[in-house]
Design a protein around this motif. Structure first.
Motif, PDB file in Angstrom:
ATOM      1  N   ILE A 220       6.213   9.273   6.206  1.00  0.00           N
ATOM      2  CA  ILE A 220       4.869   9.271   5.622  1.00  0.00           C
ATOM      3  C   ILE A 220       4.958   9.468   4.120  1.00  0.00           C
ATOM      4  O   ILE A 220       4.319   8.751   3.338  1.00  0.00           O
ATOM      5  CB  ILE A 220       3.993  10.370   6.269  1.00  0.00           C
ATOM      6  CG1 ILE A 220       3.727  10.046   7.738  1.00  0.00           C
ATOM      7  CG2 ILE A 220       2.679  10.543   5.505  1.00  0.00           C
ATOM      8  CD1 ILE A 220       2.928  11.109   8.472  1.00  0.00           C
ATOM      9  N   PHE A 221       5.752  10.438   3.707  1.00  0.00           N
ATOM     10  CA  PHE A 221       5.878  10.753   2.286  1.00  0.00           C
ATOM     11  C   PHE A 221       6.399   9.562   1.493  1.00  0.00           C
ATOM     12  O   PHE A 221       5.799   9.158   0.483  1.00  0.00           O
ATOM     13  CB  PHE A 221       6.814  11.954   2.108  1.00  0.00           C
ATOM     14  CG  PHE A 221       7.041  12.334   0.674  1.00  0.00           C
ATOM     15  CD1 PHE A 221       6.091  13.072  -0.013  1.00  0.00           C
ATOM     16  CD2 PHE A 221       8.201  11.961   0.011  1.00  0.00           C
ATOM     17  CE1 PHE A 221       6.296  13.420  -1.353  1.00  0.00           C
ATOM     18  CE2 PHE A 221       8.420  12.309  -1.312  1.00  0.00           C
ATOM     19  CZ  PHE A 221       7.455  13.047  -1.989  1.00  0.00           C
ATOM     20  N   PHE A 222       7.490   8.955   1.945  1.00  0.00           N
ATOM     21  CA  PHE A 222       8.092   7.870   1.174  1.00  0.00           C
ATOM     22  C   PHE A 222       7.263   6.588   1.244  1.00  0.00           C
ATOM     23  O   PHE A 222       7.303   5.779   0.306  1.00  0.00           O
ATOM     24  CB  PHE A 222       9.525   7.623   1.644  1.00  0.00           C
ATOM     25  CG  PHE A 222      10.486   8.688   1.187  1.00  0.00           C
ATOM     26  CD1 PHE A 222      10.760   8.864  -0.162  1.00  0.00           C
ATOM     27  CD2 PHE A 222      11.095   9.542   2.099  1.00  0.00           C
ATOM     28  CE1 PHE A 222      11.632   9.854  -0.597  1.00  0.00           C
ATOM     29  CE2 PHE A 222      11.965  10.536   1.678  1.00  0.00           C
ATOM     30  CZ  PHE A 222      12.228  10.694   0.326  1.00  0.00           C
TER      31      PHE A 222
ATOM     32  N   PHE B 288       2.756   0.820   8.773  1.00  0.00           N
ATOM     33  CA  PHE B 288       3.777   1.802   9.148  1.00  0.00           C
ATOM     34  C   PHE B 288       3.312   3.215   8.813  1.00  0.00           C
ATOM     35  O   PHE B 288       3.506   4.151   9.617  1.00  0.00           O
ATOM     36  CB  PHE B 288       5.083   1.494   8.404  1.00  0.00           C
ATOM     37  CG  PHE B 288       6.192   2.469   8.695  1.00  0.00           C
ATOM     38  CD1 PHE B 288       6.784   2.512   9.949  1.00  0.00           C
ATOM     39  CD2 PHE B 288       6.633   3.348   7.718  1.00  0.00           C
ATOM     40  CE1 PHE B 288       7.800   3.416  10.229  1.00  0.00           C
ATOM     41  CE2 PHE B 288       7.648   4.249   7.984  1.00  0.00           C
ATOM     42  CZ  PHE B 288       8.242   4.288   9.238  1.00  0.00           C
ATOM     43  N   LEU B 289       2.671   3.389   7.646  1.00  0.00           N
ATOM     44  CA  LEU B 289       2.122   4.694   7.262  1.00  0.00           C
ATOM     45  C   LEU B 289       1.097   5.158   8.292  1.00  0.00           C
ATOM     46  O   LEU B 289       1.120   6.322   8.742  1.00  0.00           O
ATOM     47  CB  LEU B 289       1.484   4.593   5.881  1.00  0.00           C
ATOM     48  CG  LEU B 289       0.621   5.781   5.418  1.00  0.00           C
ATOM     49  CD1 LEU B 289       1.470   7.042   5.286  1.00  0.00           C
ATOM     50  CD2 LEU B 289      -0.068   5.445   4.097  1.00  0.00           C
ATOM     51  N   LEU B 290       0.200   4.260   8.684  1.00  0.00           N
ATOM     52  CA  LEU B 290      -0.828   4.620   9.668  1.00  0.00           C
ATOM     53  C   LEU B 290      -0.204   4.954  11.017  1.00  0.00           C
ATOM     54  O   LEU B 290      -0.644   5.891  11.701  1.00  0.00           O
ATOM     55  CB  LEU B 290      -1.834   3.474   9.815  1.00  0.00           C
ATOM     56  CG  LEU B 290      -2.723   3.224   8.598  1.00  0.00           C
ATOM     57  CD1 LEU B 290      -3.529   1.941   8.784  1.00  0.00           C
ATOM     58  CD2 LEU B 290      -3.663   4.404   8.369  1.00  0.00           C
ATOM     59  N   TYR B 291       0.816   4.199  11.406  1.00  0.00           N
ATOM     60  CA  TYR B 291       1.504   4.488  12.668  1.00  0.00           C
ATOM     61  C   TYR B 291       2.072   5.903  12.666  1.00  0.00           C
ATOM     62  O   TYR B 291       1.925   6.649  13.639  1.00  0.00           O
ATOM     63  CB  TYR B 291       2.619   3.474  12.897  1.00  0.00           C
ATOM     64  CG  TYR B 291       3.630   3.912  13.934  1.00  0.00           C
ATOM     65  CD1 TYR B 291       3.312   3.942  15.283  1.00  0.00           C
ATOM     66  CD2 TYR B 291       4.899   4.343  13.531  1.00  0.00           C
ATOM     67  CE1 TYR B 291       4.236   4.376  16.229  1.00  0.00           C
ATOM     68  CE2 TYR B 291       5.837   4.775  14.465  1.00  0.00           C
ATOM     69  CZ  TYR B 291       5.495   4.787  15.810  1.00  0.00           C
ATOM     70  OH  TYR B 291       6.403   5.233  16.732  1.00  0.00           O
ATOM     71  N   ARG B 292       2.695   6.300  11.549  1.00  0.00           N
ATOM     72  CA  ARG B 292       3.290   7.637  11.483  1.00  0.00           C
ATOM     73  C   ARG B 292       2.212   8.728  11.474  1.00  0.00           C
ATOM     74  O   ARG B 292       2.379   9.794  12.076  1.00  0.00           O
ATOM     75  CB  ARG B 292       4.174   7.756  10.237  1.00  0.00           C
ATOM     76  CG  ARG B 292       5.333   6.793  10.173  1.00  0.00           C
ATOM     77  CD  ARG B 292       6.328   6.972  11.309  1.00  0.00           C
ATOM     78  NE  ARG B 292       6.973   8.283  11.307  1.00  0.00           N
ATOM     79  CZ  ARG B 292       8.028   8.596  12.047  1.00  0.00           C
ATOM     80  NH1 ARG B 292       8.551   7.674  12.844  1.00  0.00           N
ATOM     81  NH2 ARG B 292       8.552   9.804  12.004  1.00  0.00           N
ATOM     82  N   ILE B 293       1.084   8.458  10.796  1.00  0.00           N
ATOM     83  CA  ILE B 293      -0.013   9.438  10.773  1.00  0.00           C
ATOM     84  C   ILE B 293      -0.590   9.597  12.177  1.00  0.00           C
ATOM     85  O   ILE B 293      -0.792  10.728  12.660  1.00  0.00           O
ATOM     86  CB  ILE B 293      -1.107   9.009   9.784  1.00  0.00           C
ATOM     87  CG1 ILE B 293      -0.595   9.088   8.347  1.00  0.00           C
ATOM     88  CG2 ILE B 293      -2.349   9.890   9.941  1.00  0.00           C
ATOM     89  CD1 ILE B 293      -1.566   8.539   7.316  1.00  0.00           C
ATOM     90  N   PHE B 294      -0.861   8.483  12.857  1.00  0.00           N
ATOM     91  CA  PHE B 294      -1.423   8.556  14.208  1.00  0.00           C
ATOM     92  C   PHE B 294      -0.410   9.135  15.192  1.00  0.00           C
ATOM     93  O   PHE B 294      -0.793   9.752  16.203  1.00  0.00           O
ATOM     94  CB  PHE B 294      -1.887   7.172  14.667  1.00  0.00           C
ATOM     95  CG  PHE B 294      -3.097   6.661  13.916  1.00  0.00           C
ATOM     96  CD1 PHE B 294      -4.142   7.515  13.590  1.00  0.00           C
ATOM     97  CD2 PHE B 294      -3.182   5.331  13.533  1.00  0.00           C
ATOM     98  CE1 PHE B 294      -5.250   7.057  12.899  1.00  0.00           C
ATOM     99  CE2 PHE B 294      -4.287   4.866  12.840  1.00  0.00           C
ATOM    100  CZ  PHE B 294      -5.330   5.733  12.527  1.00  0.00           C
ATOM    101  N   ARG B 295       0.866   8.957  14.905  1.00  0.00           N
ATOM    102  CA  ARG B 295       1.905   9.569  15.741  1.00  0.00           C
ATOM    103  C   ARG B 295       1.846  11.085  15.631  1.00  0.00           C
ATOM    104  O   ARG B 295       1.946  11.790  16.649  1.00  0.00           O
ATOM    105  CB  ARG B 295       3.277   9.049  15.312  1.00  0.00           C
ATOM    106  CG  ARG B 295       4.447   9.606  16.114  1.00  0.00           C
ATOM    107  CD  ARG B 295       5.757   8.975  15.654  1.00  0.00           C
ATOM    108  NE  ARG B 295       6.896   9.524  16.379  1.00  0.00           N
ATOM    109  CZ  ARG B 295       7.555  10.622  16.035  1.00  0.00           C
ATOM    110  NH1 ARG B 295       7.184  11.298  14.948  1.00  0.00           N
ATOM    111  NH2 ARG B 295       8.583  11.036  16.750  1.00  0.00           N
ATOM    112  N   VAL B 296       1.691  11.581  14.412  1.00  0.00           N
ATOM    113  CA  VAL B 296       1.530  13.025  14.223  1.00  0.00           C
ATOM    114  C   VAL B 296       0.292  13.507  14.969  1.00  0.00           C
ATOM    115  O   VAL B 296       0.310  14.541  15.656  1.00  0.00           O
ATOM    116  CB  VAL B 296       1.423  13.370  12.721  1.00  0.00           C
ATOM    117  CG1 VAL B 296       1.040  14.836  12.527  1.00  0.00           C
ATOM    118  CG2 VAL B 296       2.735  13.075  12.011  1.00  0.00           C
TER     119      VAL B 296
END
Length: 386
Positions: free
Chosen positions: A7-9, A307-315
Motif C-alpha cells: 500500500i505504501f509503495f 492493486f492499491l485498492l485490492y490491498r486496502i480491501f484485503r486489509v
C-alpha cells in the motif's frame, strides 16, 4: 507486526507520477499567468514529500490509541471550518466560482472538505459499529436507526453542495455512506432505498441550479447522437435536446486521448495542454497523461490504483476490529468512486463532476488528506493476521 508495504509503495509511486506531470502539463498556465517555470512542480513535489512522511509517521502509531483522535479531529474541526469559512473575509479564503472552498494559510491554501471526507468515514465506521448489530429488523426499525445519519448527511450536503457548490464531493460521500451502511449490517432493501434517496437529492440539486443544468445539457449534447441512433425514431425525437452548447472540455479531452494513441506522444510533447484543455493538471489530468504516455501508460497507472485498492480491501476483509474493517473499506471506497467519477467524466460516460484523481491531480489538500487516510489504513494493517 508489519505494515502493508505494498500500500505504501503504491501510493509513493502515484505521488511520483503526479510530481512528474505537474512539471509537464501546466506549461500553458505557467506561461499565461507568468509563474516561475517550476511553480507547480516544486509545490506538488513538496506536498508529496510531506505526505509520504505523514503517511509513514501515522503508520507507526498504535491504531487503538491514535485513530479515534485523528478521525474525530478531522471530522469535527473540518466541519466547523467549512461552516465558518463563509463568514471569513476574502483575504482569508479563496473564492472559486462564487464559492469559498480554500482557507488561505501562509504560503499555501487548504480545502477542509478533503480532510472532512476522511473524518466523516471514520465517524461512520465508529458509530455504525455501536448502533448497527446486524440483527434482522423491520424496515421501520432500520429507518429509525439510520435517521440520525441521514440528518448528518443533509448537514454535509448543505456545507458542501450548497455553500461550496460542489455536488461531486456529495455524490462520493453518498455512495460511500450507502455501501458502508450495507456492510455494517443493514438490509439490502434499505441500501436500495438509500441509493434511491441519493438519486432524488442529486436530481433536486441539479434542477435547482442553472449551472448544473447547463453542464448536464452540454454532456448530453456530446453523446446524444450516439445514444439516440440505437433508439426508435419516435423515442429519439422525444429525447433529442437542441441548443445544448458546445462541450469544449469534453471534446478536447477525448481528442487528447485519441491523439495519444497507444504509446503516447512522449513526455512533455502533448499539444492539447497548450490552452485547449484548461485545468489539465487537475480535473483533466488523466486526459493529459493519456496524450503524453498513451493508453499503455494509463493502463499501468490504473493497474497501480487497482492493486492499491485490492490491498486496502484485503486489509478491510482480514482485520477483526469492526471499526477498522469499516474505516478501511470507506477509504478504499473514497478512492474508488473518485477515480471512477473522474475517468468516466473525461470520457463523457457521465457528466463532469470536478473530482480530483486520487494522488494524481495537482492540489495539496487532496494529496495530504489521502496520505493521512492511507497512513491510518497502514496503521490498521499491523492488526491483520495473515
Amino acid at each position: 507486526m508489519q505494515v502493508d508495504k505494498c500500500i505504501f509503495f503504491s501510493c509513493v509511486a502515484l505521488i511520483a507520477v503526479s510530481a512528474v506531470f505537474s512539471l509537464s502539463l501546466p506549461v500553458f498556465t505557467v506561461l499565461y499567468f507568468n509563474y516561475e517555470p517550476y511553480h507547480f512542480f516544486v509545490r506538488q513535489l513538496a506536498v508529496g514529500v510531506i505526505g509520504i512522511f505523514l503517511m509513514w509517521g501515522i503508520s507507526r502509531l498504535d491504531p487503538d490509541k491514535s485513530l479515534v483522535w485523528i478521525g474525530f479531529c478531522l471530522f469535527g474541526f473540518c466541519a466547523i471550518a467549512m461552516g465558518a469559512m463563509h463568514a471569513l473575509p476574502s483575504s482569508l479564503v479563496t473564492d472559486a466560482g462564487g464559492a469559498k472552498r480554500w482557507i488561505r494559510l501562509p504560503g499555501f491554501s487548504l480545502a477542509p472538505v478533503e480532510f472532512f471526507k476522511i473524518g466523516f468515514v471514520y465517524f461512520l465506521a465508529w458509530s455504525f459499529t455501536r448502533k448497527i448489530d446486524g440483527t434482522k429488523k423491520s424496515l421501520k426499525e432500520e429507518f429509525g436507526l439510520i435517521l440520525p445519519y441521514l440528518f448528518l448527511f443533509l448537514v454535509a450536503v448543505y456545507l458542501i453542495a450548497i455553500l461550496q457548490n460542489d455536488l461531486g464531493q456529495v455524490v462520493v460521500l453518498a455512495l460511500t455512506l450507502a455501501v458502508m451502511m450495507f456492510f455494517a449490517g443493514t438490509s439490502f432493501r434499505l441500501f436500495a432505498i438509500g441509493i434511491g434517496l441519493a438519486v432524488m437529492l442529486a436530481s433536486i440539486a441539479i434542477v435547482t441550479s442553472e449551472h448544473r443544468i447547463a453542464r448536464i445539457k452540454s454532456w448530453w449534447g456530446t453523446i446524444q447522437n450516439m445514444v439516440l441512433s440505437i433508439l426508435p425514431d419516435g423515442m429519439a425525437a422525444a429525447l433529442r435536446v437542441e441548443d445544448t452548447g458546445e462541450a469544449y472540455q469534453i471534446s478536447h479531452s477525448l481528442n487528447a486521448i485519441k491523439h495519444g494513441g497507444f504509446f503516447g506522444e512522449g513526455l512533455g510533447a502533448g499539444v492539447f495542454k497548450l490552452g485547449f484543455l484548461s485545468e489539465v493538471h487537475t480535473d483533466f489530468v488523466l486526459a493529459g497523461i493519456a496524450e503524453e504516455i498513451g493508453v499503455l501508460g494509463i493502463f499501468v497507472i490504473t493497474g497501480v490504483i487497482v492493486f492499491l485498492l485490492y490491498r486496502i480491501f484485503r486489509v478491510s476483509s482480514k482485520v477483526e476490529n469492526k471499526v477498522y474493517h469499516l474505516f478501511t473499506l470507506g477509504v478504499g471506497l473514497l478512492i474508488s468512486f473518485s477515480f471512477l467519477m473522474n475517468s468516466y467524466g473525461i470520457t463523457s460516460i457521465t457528466p463532469i463532476k470536478g473530482i480530483a484523481v486520487p494522488f494524481l491531480s495537482y492540489g495539496g489538500s487532496s494529496v495530504l488528506a489521502l496520505c493521512i487516510g492511507i497512513g491510518m489504513v497502514l496503521s490498521v494493517s499491523k492488526k491483520v493476521k495473515d
